[in-house]
Scaffold this active site. Structure first.
Site, PDB file in Angstrom:
ATOM      1  N   LYS A 125      55.590  36.341  35.638  1.00 30.05           N
ATOM      2  CA  LYS A 125      54.154  36.557  35.800  1.00 30.05           C
ATOM      3  C   LYS A 125      53.471  37.452  35.189  1.00 30.05           C
ATOM      4  O   LYS A 125      52.248  37.395  34.588  1.00 30.05           O
ATOM      5  CB  LYS A 125      54.122  36.645  37.345  1.00 30.05           C
ATOM      6  CG  LYS A 125      52.339  36.722  37.681  1.00 30.05           C
ATOM      7  CD  LYS A 125      51.963  35.989  39.041  1.00 30.05           C
ATOM      8  CE  LYS A 125      50.559  35.866  39.333  1.00 30.05           C
ATOM      9  NZ  LYS A 125      49.853  36.822  39.597  1.00 30.05           N
ATOM     10  N   ASN A 175      45.277  37.755  29.962  1.00 32.96           N
ATOM     11  CA  ASN A 175      44.281  38.686  30.557  1.00 32.96           C
ATOM     12  C   ASN A 175      43.704  39.887  29.627  1.00 32.96           C
ATOM     13  O   ASN A 175      42.556  39.652  29.854  1.00 32.96           O
ATOM     14  CB  ASN A 175      44.874  39.454  31.889  1.00 32.96           C
ATOM     15  CG  ASN A 175      45.234  38.475  33.041  1.00 32.96           C
ATOM     16  OD1 ASN A 175      45.361  37.126  32.742  1.00 32.96           O
ATOM     17  ND2 ASN A 175      45.538  38.981  33.981  1.00 32.96           N
TER      18      ASN A 175
HETATM   19  P1  NAD Z   1      41.753  44.132  46.789  1.00 36.30           P
HETATM   20  O1  NAD Z   1      41.157  45.239  46.208  1.00 36.30           O
HETATM   21  O2  NAD Z   1      41.043  43.039  47.229  1.00 36.30           O
HETATM   22  O3  NAD Z   1      42.370  44.706  48.229  1.00 36.30           O
HETATM   23  C1  NAD Z   1      43.081  46.039  48.207  1.00 36.30           C
HETATM   24  C2  NAD Z   1      42.734  46.580  49.474  1.00 36.30           C
HETATM   25  O4  NAD Z   1      43.686  47.966  49.559  1.00 36.30           O
HETATM   26  C3  NAD Z   1      41.378  47.197  49.499  1.00 36.30           C
HETATM   27  O5  NAD Z   1      40.717  46.880  50.719  1.00 36.30           O
HETATM   28  C4  NAD Z   1      41.362  48.878  49.393  1.00 36.30           C
HETATM   29  O6  NAD Z   1      40.642  49.543  50.197  1.00 36.30           O
HETATM   30  C5  NAD Z   1      42.904  48.926  50.309  1.00 36.30           C
HETATM   31  N1  NAD Z   1      43.414  50.145  50.030  1.00 36.30           N
HETATM   32  C6  NAD Z   1      43.576  50.827  48.866  1.00 36.30           C
HETATM   33  N2  NAD Z   1      44.321  52.221  49.339  1.00 36.30           N
HETATM   34  C7  NAD Z   1      44.576  52.206  50.476  1.00 36.30           C
HETATM   35  C8  NAD Z   1      44.910  53.333  51.302  1.00 36.30           C
HETATM   36  N3  NAD Z   1      45.508  54.375  50.906  1.00 36.30           N
HETATM   37  N4  NAD Z   1      45.080  52.769  52.832  1.00 36.30           N
HETATM   38  C9  NAD Z   1      44.619  51.365  53.282  1.00 36.30           C
HETATM   39  N5  NAD Z   1      43.848  50.751  52.362  1.00 36.30           N
HETATM   40  C10 NAD Z   1      44.017  51.046  51.147  1.00 36.30           C
HETATM   41  O7  NAD Z   1      42.986  43.723  46.041  1.00 36.30           O
HETATM   42  P2  NAD Z   1      43.916  42.236  46.111  1.00 36.30           P
HETATM   43  O8  NAD Z   1      43.084  41.556  45.183  1.00 36.30           O
HETATM   44  O9  NAD Z   1      43.992  41.849  47.455  1.00 36.30           O
HETATM   45  O10 NAD Z   1      45.105  42.660  45.362  1.00 36.30           O
HETATM   46  C11 NAD Z   1      46.112  43.293  45.981  1.00 36.30           C
HETATM   47  C12 NAD Z   1      47.369  43.117  45.210  1.00 36.30           C
HETATM   48  O11 NAD Z   1      47.754  41.490  45.001  1.00 36.30           O
HETATM   49  C13 NAD Z   1      47.068  43.343  43.628  1.00 36.30           C
HETATM   50  O12 NAD Z   1      48.555  43.996  42.910  1.00 36.30           O
HETATM   51  C14 NAD Z   1      46.749  42.204  42.695  1.00 36.30           C
HETATM   52  O13 NAD Z   1      47.185  42.134  41.444  1.00 36.30           O
HETATM   53  C15 NAD Z   1      47.665  41.247  43.645  1.00 36.30           C
HETATM   54  N6  NAD Z   1      47.364  39.849  43.713  1.00 36.30           N
HETATM   55  C16 NAD Z   1      46.223  39.460  44.120  1.00 36.30           C
HETATM   56  C17 NAD Z   1      45.648  38.142  44.172  1.00 36.30           C
HETATM   57  C18 NAD Z   1      44.214  37.828  44.627  1.00 36.30           C
HETATM   58  O14 NAD Z   1      43.985  36.369  44.429  1.00 36.30           O
HETATM   59  N7  NAD Z   1      43.446  38.577  44.908  1.00 36.30           N
HETATM   60  C19 NAD Z   1      46.524  37.152  43.933  1.00 36.30           C
HETATM   61  C20 NAD Z   1      47.689  37.345  43.289  1.00 36.30           C
HETATM   62  C21 NAD Z   1      48.226  38.815  43.344  1.00 36.30           C
HETATM   63  O1  KPL Z   2      47.065  35.225  37.077  1.00 39.97           O
HETATM   64  C1  KPL Z   2      46.302  35.125  36.366  1.00 39.97           C
HETATM   65  C2  KPL Z   2      45.129  36.093  36.265  1.00 39.97           C
HETATM   66  O2  KPL Z   2      44.129  35.763  35.907  1.00 39.97           O
HETATM   67  O3  KPL Z   2      45.477  37.311  36.711  1.00 39.97           O
HETATM   68  C3  KPL Z   2      46.193  34.140  35.460  1.00 39.97           C
HETATM   69  C4  KPL Z   2      45.226  32.697  35.699  1.00 39.97           C
HETATM   70  C5  KPL Z   2      47.630  33.196  35.303  1.00 39.97           C
HETATM   71  C6  KPL Z   2      45.981  34.388  33.941  1.00 39.97           C
HETATM   72  O4  KPL Z   2      46.916  35.297  33.499  1.00 39.97           O
END
Ligand code: NAD
Ligand code: KPL
Length: 316
Positions: free
Chosen positions: A195, A203
């Site tokens: 990934k 990205n």
């Molecule tokens: P987000 O920013 O929506 O949520 C993160 C949360 O963590 C926020 O609410 C923030 O306030 C909280 N936070 C940060 N520091 C904190 C602390 N010290 N104490 C308490 N809360 C704290 O992020 P997200 O989109 O949910 O992403 C989280 C992880 O998941 C990332 O690494 C992202 O790449 C991965 N991810 C996200 C998605 C998606 O669709 N959102 C999909 C796959 C992977």
């Molecule tokens: O995971 C993704 C992202 O936007 O973070 C995709 C859709 C795979 C593009 O890298």
């Protein structure tokens, strides 16, 4: 669309703490709660707790339906011991956030790490040697449409595993009950590397070209050259399976998500910090450490850093 405060049943099992009540944290918290599990949010501080209590819960929008779940919540500084916690912060926030609850983790506590990319998991695991860390690679999609309100935007899958080649934990049964699509894999690092490579090939270019994923089809040569370097890095790092058919896989993802803006593009557009240090930065460092020549990746990292700095965003 209706909003209702869901009636969460009495806790019947180990409480699932959720550290990071953002997009993915809300997605996991609400599905577990809906299935009847005890869920408790850990918010950053008193101000966030007050804001949450004013909202009256976490709202999940799914297939046009909005449901609000009045989940119990506390803060990092609480004293209550933690037996199981899902860390759903961004990669750059994970280690400091976990450090804040480290003393509350009981020996052998389960810590699920939902972070994208690589590097943060290792840093967290080193901080809490008394806990069992599970790494998760998620292809589910969720975004916040308001404070404490999240839209489940893309069905996906969750791969879980650890770097100890440990047996599948019993709590996976809860994910089945909660309808969270998943599989336990002994090859979680392959999944995370794969990934990471996909994200590195797609990205940053969407940020630099200011385009949707599909428009990268006009930059196929650039994408392909990055895939060649990423393939060499993955192999050198001991993940040849993650490197198999990378170029084709990237082309497929670009086509399948043609209309989408990448997560990094969206972060930059909204003036949010990116996870570059755990994606492209990690890949470039790994290449350097393994003695793999990666001029394209290094140049991409430099261009991206310049772009982020020009926008006043952190470059790490
Ligand atoms: P987000 O920013 O929506 O949520 C993160 C949360 O963590 C926020 O609410 C923030 O306030 C909280 N936070 C940060 N520091 C904190 C602390 N010290 N104490 C308490 N809360 C704290 O992020 P997200 O989109 O949910 O992403 C989280 C992880 O998941 C990332 O690494 C992202 O790449 C991965 N991810 C996200 C998605 C998606 O669709 N959102 C999909 C796959 C992977
Ligand atoms: O995971 C993704 C992202 O936007 O973070 C995709 C859709 C795979 C593009 O890298």
């Amino acid at each position: 669309m209706s909003t209702l405060i869901a009636d969460i049943g009495e806790p019947t099992s180990v409480t699932w703490h959720i550290l990071g009540a953002g997009s993915l944290g809300t997605l996991w918290a609400t599905r577990l709660a809906r299935a009847g599990f005890s869920v408790r949010l850990i918010l950053r501080d008193r101000a966030r707790l007050d804001a949450y209590l004013t909202r009256g819960g976490l709202t999940l929008s799914e297939q046009g339906q909005r449901h609000t779940f009045a989940l119990p919540a506390g803060i990092i500084d609480d004293a209550e011991p933690i037996e199981r916690v899902i860390v759903a912060c961004k990669a750059y926030d994970a280690e400091p956030a976990v450090a804040g609850i480290a003393s509350r983790l009981i020996p052998g506590a389960d810590v699920l790490l939902l972070q994208n990319g690589l590097g943060s998991q290792e840093a967290v695991a080193a901080r809490i040697p008394h806990a069992r860390c599970t790494f998760v690679s998620s292809t589910e999609g969720a975004f916040r449409d308001d404070d404490f309100s999240v839209v489940f935007a893309g069905q996906g899958f969750n791969w879980l595993g650890d770097d100890q080649q440990g047996p599948a934990p019993e709590w996976l049964a809860a994910l089945v009950q909660a309808g969270i699509a998943h599989e336990w894999t002994p090859k979680i690092l392959d999944r995370l590397w794969r990934k990471l490579a996909l994200n590195c090939a797609i990205n940053p270019l969407t940020v630099l070209h200011g385009c949707r994923n599909g428009q990268l089809q006009q930059h196929a040569g650039e994408v392909s050259a990055l895939c060649n370097e990423l393939t060499a890095v993955l192999r050198a790092c001991g993940h040849p399976e993650a490197a198999e058919g990378l170029d084709e896989a990237v082309t497929e993802v670009i086509q399948a998500t043609a209309a989408n803006y990448s997560s990094m593009y969206q972060d930059v557009k909204q003036g949010r910090r990116t996870e570059i240090g755990y994606l492209l930065g990690y890949a470039c460092n790994a290449a350097r450490q393994q003695g793999v020549k990666a001029p394209g990746l290094n140049a991409l990292q430099e261009r991206l850093i310049q772009r982020l700095l020009a926008k006043g965003l952190p470059a790490d």
